[in-house]
Write a protein that holds these residues in place. Structure first.
Motif, PDB file in Angstrom:
ATOM      1  N   ASP A 298      72.104 -14.348  48.864  1.00  0.00           N
ATOM      2  CA  ASP A 298      71.530 -13.046  49.228  1.00  0.00           C
ATOM      3  C   ASP A 298      70.249 -13.186  50.031  1.00  0.00           C
ATOM      4  O   ASP A 298      69.685 -12.186  50.480  1.00  0.00           O
ATOM      5  CB  ASP A 298      71.237 -12.226  47.961  1.00  0.00           C
ATOM      6  N   ASP A 299      69.772 -14.415  50.216  1.00  0.00           N
ATOM      7  CA  ASP A 299      68.526 -14.652  50.950  1.00  0.00           C
ATOM      8  C   ASP A 299      68.804 -14.900  52.431  1.00  0.00           C
ATOM      9  O   ASP A 299      69.892 -15.344  52.813  1.00  0.00           O
ATOM     10  CB  ASP A 299      67.781 -15.852  50.368  1.00  0.00           C
ATOM     11  N   LEU A 300      67.795 -14.604  53.248  1.00  0.00           N
ATOM     12  CA  LEU A 300      67.855 -14.886  54.675  1.00  0.00           C
ATOM     13  C   LEU A 300      66.721 -15.836  55.041  1.00  0.00           C
ATOM     14  O   LEU A 300      65.634 -15.780  54.460  1.00  0.00           O
ATOM     15  CB  LEU A 300      67.710 -13.590  55.488  1.00  0.00           C
ATOM     16  N   HIS A 301      66.991 -16.707  56.020  1.00  0.00           N
ATOM     17  CA  HIS A 301      65.979 -17.634  56.511  1.00  0.00           C
ATOM     18  C   HIS A 301      65.888 -17.502  58.023  1.00  0.00           C
ATOM     19  O   HIS A 301      66.907 -17.322  58.704  1.00  0.00           O
ATOM     20  CB  HIS A 301      66.348 -19.078  56.151  1.00  0.00           C
ATOM     21  N   CYS A 302      64.662 -17.572  58.549  1.00  0.00           N
ATOM     22  CA  CYS A 302      64.481 -17.553  59.994  1.00  0.00           C
ATOM     23  C   CYS A 302      63.269 -18.395  60.361  1.00  0.00           C
ATOM     24  O   CYS A 302      62.361 -18.604  59.543  1.00  0.00           O
ATOM     25  CB  CYS A 302      64.328 -16.129  60.525  1.00  0.00           C
ATOM     26  N   THR A 303      63.291 -18.916  61.592  1.00  0.00           N
ATOM     27  CA  THR A 303      62.170 -19.693  62.107  1.00  0.00           C
ATOM     28  C   THR A 303      61.332 -18.809  63.026  1.00  0.00           C
ATOM     29  O   THR A 303      61.868 -18.172  63.942  1.00  0.00           O
ATOM     30  CB  THR A 303      62.673 -20.924  62.875  1.00  0.00           C
TER      31      THR A 303
END
Length: 377
Positions: free
Chosen positions: A267-272
């Motif tokens: 359910d988590d999102l990751h972005c740079t």
């Protein structure tokens, strides 16, 4: 040797229901079937198998059971125990096909007219959606292969002006009996493939199938929070059954396209998040993207490359989740490129000032330098 009491043979009381008697017989038949024993055990098992069969034949027939309850063994005629009597197995498979179909397997079930009825196969459809569609859901349409009655033969499978004939191999039953010793096995007729009919002159439009393949449009609702690899079941939209059997199901397999910014982890999102060198050094407010809208992050002075900021509730609310996940923003400090002479001069002056003031501005670099010196001592 006197015969044992039929109720004792099956291990049931005299007030046992028909269902209890059937279950008891199935258990004993599976236990004592000769094919499951070898050598001397096979002969003893065969006798117990026959004994259980005779008891079931008598007690499963309401009239025979009533006579047996009133007069015992003298009240029933052994010759009435099925085709060929209790010791005969000529009509065994037909009389007890439902029982041994469950014990020893067998595809399909018997439909009207004795024909084998089979459920249609399930179908699979791969659907590719975006991360936004996976997060918030969508309603769409898909086209899948389907079957419809042939207009030329009206579903008969026969060329117009002709008709299907009853299969002479199985006499229209759709099944044949194969003998293995005293045991008879029921199998699908190899001539008509279980249909019970033969079509001398097949319809040229449908090749004798009585149906033609078409494309069917289905409405599909993608639930919010669905993830890669999950499947949506559309009941009854698979391949049609045989001889009136139920259709299979359609399973829509979800494939999520790779996103330009975000990576999903549950359910988590990751972005740079790229950050300029001066902004990382001086700190400040930066704007970051989110699936539901933009958000802001307060960068502290001296933010280092790789620093992660967590924004609670900015992720995706999964199908089985009570709350949405989080958004993790990973800082990537960018080194400036294509500098002008003036910019290079300014950076050189900044570097000289750092050297004059010691290493307090770059504690990690000092620590690393000290470790290298110790390594080569």
């Amino acid at each position: 040797m006197a015969k044992r009491d039929f109720y004792d043979v099956l291990g049931v009381p005299k007030n046992a229901s028909d269902d209890d008697i059937k279950k008891a017989y199935r258990r004993l038949a599976a236990k004592h079937h000769p094919d499951r024993h070898q050598g001397d055990e096979a002969k003893a098992a065969e006798e117990k198998f026959k004994e259980a069969k005779e008891a079931y034949e008598m007690l499963s027939d309401p009239q025979k059971r009533a006579a047996y309850d009133q007069h015992g063994h003298a009240g029933v005629d052994p010759s009435m125990g099925g085709r060929g009597g209790p010791e005969g197995f000529g009509g065994f498979a037909e009389a007890f096909g439902d029982i041994f179909g469950d014990i020893f397997g067998g595809g399909g079930r018997r439909g009207g007219g004795g024909q084998q009825v089979y459920r249609g196969n399930d179908l699979s459809y791969a659907m590719e959606i975006t991360l936004e569609e996976a997060a918030f859901g969508k309603e769409t349409q898909i086209r899948v292969p389907s079957w419809d009655t042939c207009d030329t033969c009206k579903g008969s499978g026969a060329k117009p002006g002709t008709s299907a004939k009853t299969c002479t191999t199985c006499n229209g039953a759709g099944t044949v009996h194969m003998r293995q010793g005293f045991f008879s096995i029921q199998q699908t007729c190899p001539h008509c493939q279980g249909s019970g009919k033969i079509i001398p002159e097949p319809c040229t439009t449908c090749n004798g199938q009585g149906k033609i393949k078409k494309q069917k449009t289905l409405e599909v609702k993608i639930p919010a929070g669905i993830n890669e690899g999950m499947r949506i079941r559309s009941a009854g939209n698979g391949e049609p059954g045989t001889n009136g059997g139920p259709a299979g199901d359609l399973y829509i397999e979800i494939r999520v396209k790779q996103h330009e910014i975000f990576e999903r982890d549950g359910d988590d999102l990751h972005c740079t998040v790229p950050v300029g060198l001066t902004t990382a050094a001086l700190g400040g407010t930066i704007e970051v993207p989110g699936l539901a809208g933009k958000a802001e992050i307060e960068l502290p002075e001296g933010t280092q490359h790789g620093k992660t900021f967590r924004l609670r509730g900015k992720g995706i609310k999964g199908l089985r989740s009570s709350y949405p996940g989080d958004l993790y923003c990973h800082v990537s400090v960018e080194t400036p490129v294509k500098l002008t002479e003036h910019q290079r001069k300014l950076l050189k002056e900044l570097d000289d000032s750092f050297k004059k003031s010691g290493d307090r501005h770059s504690p990690n670099s000092k620590s690393w330098t000290d470790k290298v010196k110790d390594l080569f001592k």
